[in-house]
Design a protein around this motif. Sequence first.
Motif, mmCIF file in Angstrom:
data_model
loop_
_atom_site.group_PDB
_atom_site.id
_atom_site.type_symbol
_atom_site.label_atom_id
_atom_site.label_comp_id
_atom_site.label_asym_id
_atom_site.label_seq_id
_atom_site.Cartn_x
_atom_site.Cartn_y
_atom_site.Cartn_z
ATOM 1 N N MET A 1 0.827 -1.198 0.000
ATOM 2 C CA MET A 1 0.000 0.000 0.000
ATOM 3 C C MET A 1 0.864 1.251 0.000
ATOM 4 O O MET A 1 0.606 2.225 -0.687
ATOM 5 N N LYS A 2 1.914 1.212 0.808
ATOM 6 C CA LYS A 2 2.793 2.372 0.854
ATOM 7 C C LYS A 2 3.467 2.605 -0.485
ATOM 8 O O LYS A 2 3.611 3.729 -0.947
ATOM 9 N N ASN A 3 3.897 1.507 -1.136
ATOM 10 C CA ASN A 3 4.549 1.658 -2.439
ATOM 11 C C ASN A 3 3.580 2.193 -3.485
ATOM 12 O O ASN A 3 3.936 3.021 -4.318
ATOM 13 N N ALA A 4 2.319 1.701 -3.446
ATOM 14 C CA ALA A 4 1.313 2.189 -4.394
ATOM 15 C C ALA A 4 1.058 3.669 -4.197
ATOM 16 O O ALA A 4 0.951 4.447 -5.158
ATOM 17 N N ALA A 5 0.926 4.080 -2.915
ATOM 18 C CA ALA A 5 0.701 5.501 -2.635
ATOM 19 C C ALA A 5 1.894 6.322 -3.083
ATOM 20 O O ALA A 5 1.754 7.418 -3.632
ATOM 21 N N TYR A 6 3.081 5.788 -2.886
ATOM 22 C CA TYR A 6 4.281 6.508 -3.283
ATOM 23 C C TYR A 6 4.348 6.648 -4.804
ATOM 24 O O TYR A 6 4.670 7.712 -5.337
ATOM 25 N N ILE A 7 4.014 5.551 -5.534
ATOM 26 C CA ILE A 7 4.020 5.603 -6.990
ATOM 27 C C ILE A 7 2.953 6.564 -7.499
ATOM 28 O O ILE A 7 3.175 7.338 -8.425
ATOM 29 N N LYS A 8 1.769 6.527 -6.885
ATOM 30 C CA LYS A 8 0.687 7.420 -7.297
ATOM 31 C C LYS A 8 1.076 8.872 -7.082
ATOM 32 O O LYS A 8 0.853 9.731 -7.920
ATOM 33 N N ARG A 9 1.681 9.153 -5.943
ATOM 34 C CA ARG A 9 2.104 10.515 -5.655
ATOM 35 C C ARG A 9 3.204 10.953 -6.610
ATOM 36 O O ARG A 9 3.251 12.090 -7.067
ATOM 37 N N THR A 10 4.081 10.079 -6.950
ATOM 38 C CA THR A 10 5.166 10.402 -7.874
ATOM 39 C C THR A 10 4.628 10.667 -9.276
ATOM 40 O O THR A 10 5.058 11.605 -9.956
ATOM 41 N N MET A 11 3.684 9.878 -9.721
ATOM 42 C CA MET A 11 3.092 10.081 -11.034
ATOM 43 C C MET A 11 2.333 11.405 -11.103
ATOM 44 O O MET A 11 2.439 12.154 -12.077
ATOM 45 N N SER A 12 1.578 11.715 -10.049
ATOM 46 C CA SER A 12 0.862 12.986 -10.034
ATOM 47 C C SER A 12 1.832 14.161 -10.021
ATOM 48 O O SER A 12 1.595 15.188 -10.661
ATOM 49 N N GLY A 13 2.924 13.984 -9.280
ATOM 50 C CA GLY A 13 3.926 15.041 -9.279
ATOM 51 C C GLY A 13 4.573 15.229 -10.631
ATOM 52 O O GLY A 13 4.852 16.359 -11.061
ATOM 53 N N THR A 14 4.808 14.115 -11.316
ATOM 54 C CA THR A 14 5.382 14.198 -12.665
ATOM 55 C C THR A 14 4.434 14.897 -13.630
ATOM 56 O O THR A 14 4.850 15.736 -14.441
ATOM 57 N N VAL A 15 3.150 14.542 -13.534
ATOM 58 C CA VAL A 15 2.161 15.191 -14.399
ATOM 59 C C VAL A 15 2.090 16.685 -14.101
ATOM 60 O O VAL A 15 2.029 17.518 -15.021
ATOM 61 N N PHE A 16 2.104 17.013 -12.821
ATOM 62 C CA PHE A 16 2.054 18.434 -12.455
ATOM 63 C C PHE A 16 3.284 19.180 -12.955
ATOM 64 O O PHE A 16 3.166 20.293 -13.489
ATOM 65 N N ASP A 17 4.450 18.569 -12.784
ATOM 66 C CA ASP A 17 5.675 19.231 -13.252
ATOM 67 C C ASP A 17 5.656 19.415 -14.765
ATOM 68 O O ASP A 17 6.096 20.444 -15.286
ATOM 69 N N THR A 18 5.133 18.420 -15.480
ATOM 70 C CA THR A 18 5.060 18.523 -16.940
ATOM 71 C C THR A 18 4.108 19.633 -17.369
ATOM 72 O O THR A 18 4.441 20.455 -18.237
ATOM 73 N N CYS A 19 2.939 19.652 -16.772
ATOM 74 C CA CYS A 19 1.967 20.707 -17.109
ATOM 75 C C CYS A 19 2.482 22.078 -16.713
ATOM 76 O O CYS A 19 2.312 23.060 -17.451
#
Length: 299
Positions: A1-19
């Motif tokens: 669960m922690k890894n999934a949350a970490y991956i989800k947060r990282t992906m959202s951060g990547t999307v935000f940084d890209t936008c």
Amino acid sequence: MKNAAYIKRTMSGTVFDTCNGLFLFLFTMLMVYPFLNILALSFNNGIDAARGGIYLWPRMFTTSNYEYVFSNKTLLRSAGVSVLRVVVGTVTGVLANALLGYIVSCRNFHGRKMMRLLFIITMYFSGGLIPTYLLMIRLGFINSFHVYWIPTLLSAYYMILTSSYIQNLPETLFESARIDGASELYIFSRIVMPLSVPMLACIAIYIGVSHWNAWFDVSLYSKDGRWDTLQIILYRLLNQANALAQILEQQRLMERMRTIQPQTVRAATTIIVTVPIIFIYPFFQRYFISGITIGAVKG
């Protein structure tokens, strides 16, 4: 669960940084494109530029535009006057406004509220152009370099900025310095000024840009041309270029102008001025007649 949350947060951060990066890139291009377009036009042939369609690169490269500008013999001297105005006006303006802001922020100065109020009033009310011009004449500032920096030495807006910044500084610094016997001028020069460098740099940019771009006061007070700045010289060159363009346009229209005479132009002007009144008059005719009748009865 922690890894999934970490991956989800990282992906959202990547999307935000890209936008965010894409948005900043587009915003930067919106800011840079007008300058690049003007630069391309400045190196393009004037007749070809009139056709349009020039965006980032000149279609017919030429340096004749700059040659025309730099052919003015007073350009170099005017540039020196502009630089001198920026340096003197910025240095004196920053020092004067910083000192004024320190004065109105001193808690042991009883007249600081009244002084602040008097300066704030000047932000909304002024004497006007004609009284200011007459004042400059009385002071002997016409055809003088002092007219560029003395009238703009103090500003209520910059005073508010400096006083607000100084009020946020720790009061204990000033109290300890006064206990040690330091004068107010010493406190201002050794404590306030070093701690207010970011705010003073911001004000210096504002004042410097305003002095560099100023041209209207030069047209008013520099009558003999001794203290003409670079901006007023370029303004006159621009007017000359516009006048030249109008002459060329008139020459191109000479063929069509052969059938036009002053008498017919006056007749056309009369029609243009009269037709709106002719269309409006019928709607107000009954009020016009009743008004005349009432006036006749009263008479």
